[in-house]
Design an enzyme around this catalytic site. Structure first.
Site, PDB file in Angstrom:
ATOM      1  N   ARG A  48       0.855  -1.193   0.000  1.00 29.98           N
ATOM      2  CA  ARG A  48       0.000   0.000   0.000  1.00 29.98           C
ATOM      3  C   ARG A  48       0.888   1.240   0.000  1.00 29.98           C
ATOM      4  NH1 ARG A  48       1.776   1.776   3.989  1.00 29.98           N
ATOM      5  NH2 ARG A  48       0.622   3.704   3.679  1.00 29.98           N
ATOM      6  N   ALA A  50       0.921   5.140  -2.174  1.00 26.20           N
ATOM      7  CA  ALA A  50       0.857   5.430  -3.611  1.00 26.20           C
ATOM      8  C   ALA A  50       2.114   5.005  -4.385  1.00 26.20           C
ATOM      9  CB  ALA A  50       0.549   6.915  -3.808  1.00 26.20           C
ATOM     10  N   ARG A  91      -6.885  -0.207  -7.681  1.00 28.70           N
ATOM     11  CA  ARG A  91      -7.328   0.813  -6.713  1.00 28.70           C
ATOM     12  C   ARG A  91      -7.441   2.125  -7.488  1.00 28.70           C
ATOM     13  NH1 ARG A  91      -4.263   1.251  -1.098  1.00 28.70           N
ATOM     14  NH2 ARG A  91      -6.236   2.196  -0.470  1.00 28.70           N
ATOM     15  N   GLN A 192      -2.753   2.459   9.820  1.00 26.29           N
ATOM     16  CA  GLN A 192      -1.421   2.569   9.214  1.00 26.29           C
ATOM     17  C   GLN A 192      -0.478   3.422  10.080  1.00 26.29           C
ATOM     18  OE1 GLN A 192      -4.293   2.904   7.595  1.00 26.29           O
ATOM     19  NE2 GLN A 192      -4.168   2.374   5.436  1.00 26.29           N
ATOM     20  N   ASP A 233      -1.921  10.738  -2.447  1.00 22.11           N
ATOM     21  CA  ASP A 233      -2.168   9.668  -3.427  1.00 22.11           C
ATOM     22  C   ASP A 233      -2.344  10.217  -4.826  1.00 22.11           C
ATOM     23  OD1 ASP A 233      -2.958   8.553  -0.690  1.00 22.11           O
ATOM     24  OD2 ASP A 233      -2.667   6.808  -1.992  1.00 22.11           O
ATOM     25  N   ASN A 243      -5.467  12.416  -0.100  1.00 21.05           N
ATOM     26  CA  ASN A 243      -4.640  11.572   0.780  1.00 21.05           C
ATOM     27  C   ASN A 243      -5.590  10.833   1.726  1.00 21.05           C
ATOM     28  OD1 ASN A 243      -2.015  10.671   1.703  1.00 21.05           O
ATOM     29  ND2 ASN A 243      -2.392  11.839   3.566  1.00 21.05           N
TER      30      ASN A 243
HETATM   31  O1  MRU Z   1      -4.800   3.191   1.769  1.00 20.86           O
HETATM   32  P1  MRU Z   1      -3.316   3.400   1.807  1.00 20.86           P
HETATM   33  O2  MRU Z   1      -2.668   2.891   3.049  1.00 20.86           O
HETATM   34  O3  MRU Z   1      -2.644   2.918   0.554  1.00 20.86           O
HETATM   35  O4  MRU Z   1      -3.156   4.985   1.827  1.00 20.86           O
HETATM   36  C1  MRU Z   1      -1.872   5.540   1.778  1.00 20.86           C
HETATM   37  C2  MRU Z   1      -1.842   6.988   1.992  1.00 20.86           C
HETATM   38  O5  MRU Z   1      -2.856   7.638   2.076  1.00 20.86           O
HETATM   39  C3  MRU Z   1      -0.502   7.644   2.031  1.00 20.86           C
HETATM   40  O6  MRU Z   1      -0.534   8.787   2.828  1.00 20.86           O
HETATM   41  C4  MRU Z   1      -0.137   8.074   0.612  1.00 20.86           C
HETATM   42  O7  MRU Z   1      -0.176   6.988  -0.272  1.00 20.86           O
HETATM   43  C5  MRU Z   1       1.162   8.719   0.541  1.00 20.86           C
HETATM   44  S1  MRU Z   1       2.411   7.524   0.610  1.00 20.86           S
HETATM   45  C6  MRU Z   1       3.909   7.941   0.419  1.00 20.86           C
END
Ligand code: MRU
Length: 341
Positions: A48, A50, A91, A192, A233, A243
């Site tokens: 997970r 981005a 996604r 997370q 993201d 995000n």
């Molecule tokens: O659902 P996720 O855990 O993939 O969401 C990730 C985020 O929102 C992060 O803040 C984003 O991808 C930035 S990562 C460097």
């Protein structure tokens, strides 16, 4: 800790990734040799963040084309299109996924071989390491000695192929000897922040306190936060940034109380084809994630839930954007285009 993800071997090799759903209690490395397995890992957030799902997308295309074993050049193109579309749809919000898959499509058009696809996927991974390093260098001076920095979700080594986005800035400041501490929002529903960000920062020797998401606004109002750094993201042409859900709320509190908030994102996270955040698709996930914590049901049977996984922070709430190509401050479409070329 094992690398977040890596390709093992030649074009007949496999994708190895740490199953992030089990961290921090267990470190399990998944070995993917079929497309369905990689897509499943992306969808259930075993991999997970981005940039990390962008890197995984490149390797997923290699695996998907390989398992379909196209017999000739025409079949290669047909299969490549099919696989790129499957991977891009895994996604919807993080643009890195489709961006990486499209790079593989273009490379495969020019050079229809598995070796060429693997070379492109590896290049995306290698470039991501460099993008993370550059963002760290660009942003490190934003953290002044004694600062209390707040972050949301996980924008670290587990979310990228390198050192992270927002966390790369923290790692770079730490490496320069700047003393500071971090508040990590726990980031419901999938935690997370408490599971991943707190793990990464504490392993790096950076002081970190986990807070419940709803404590952030109060701490900001009481003057206990000096700086907010998050990843993104997808960043639109006007600087609006999608995000992890909850980022928008942080930005409202930051604006109200005059706390500078920066989004840290590489060029691969910018989508100049969308004019503003209103056009960014927001992923809705399984309501069960809200009704449970770590697989344990907490809500009564029959209760419903909404589970938007992301929200959009307007550029006007941000002090700036930290990119691998420099700091964008103040944020305007012209500056974004000039910085990203
Ligand atoms: O659902 P996720 O855990 O993939 O969401 C990730 C985020 O929102 C992060 O803040 C984003 O991808 C930035 S990562 C460097």
């Amino acid at each position: 800790m094992e690398p977040t993800l890596r390709w093992v071997g030649d074009a007949q090799g496999h994708l190895a990734l740490v199953d992030q759903t089990l961290l921090p209690s267990r470190q399990l490395v998944l070995e993917h040799r079929d497309l369905a397995g990689v897509i499943d890992s992306i969808k259930r957030l075993a991999v997970r963040g981005a940039p990390a799902i962008g890197v995984a997308a490149g390797f997923a295309v290699v695996i998907g084309v390989r398992e379909r074993a196209p017999a000739d050049a025409a079949a290669f193109q047909r299969v490549l299109d099919e696989v790129v579309d499957i991977v891009s749809a895994a996604r919807p919000t993080a643009v890195n996924l489709a961006w990486a898959a499209e790079r593989l499509r273009e490379r495969g058009r020019r050079e229809p071989t598995l070796d060429a696809l693997l070379d492109e996927a590896r290049a995306i991974h290698d470039e991501d390491v460099e993008l993370c390093r550059a963002m760290g260098e660009v942003g490190a001076d934003l953290i002044k000695p004694g600062f209390r920095v707040l972050t949301h979700c996980n924008a670290g080594r587990l979310a990228t192929g390198g050192d992270g986005t927002a966390l790369a800035v923290m790692f770079a400041a730490h490496a320069r000897g700047t003393p500071f501490k971090v508040f990590a929002d726990e980031t419901r529903p999938l935690l997370q922040g408490s599971r991943l960000t707190a793990l990464e920062l504490s392993e790096a020797g950076i002081e970190v306190d986990v807070i419940v998401d709803s404590a952030a606004a109060g701490l900001i109002a009481r003057g206990e936060v000096d700086l907010i750094l998050t990843g993104a993201d997808r960043v639109a042409a006007n600087g609006d940034a999608a995000n992890k859900v909850g980022t928008y709320g942080l930005s409202l509190a930051a604006k109200e109380h005059g706390v500078p908030m920066y989004i840290v994102a590489p060029a691969s996270t910018f989508d100049l084809s969308v004019a503003s955040g209103a056009e960014i698709p927001i992923e809705d996930r399984d309501p069960e994630e809200v009704l449970s914590i770590l697989g344990h049901r907490i809500a009564a049977p029959g209760v419903g839930a909404r589970n938007p996984a992301f929200d959009v922070t307007p550029a006007g709430h941000l002090a700036g954007l930290v990119t691998d190509r420099g700091l964008i401050h103040p944020i305007t479409t012209e500056r974004i285009k000039a910085t990203l070329g």
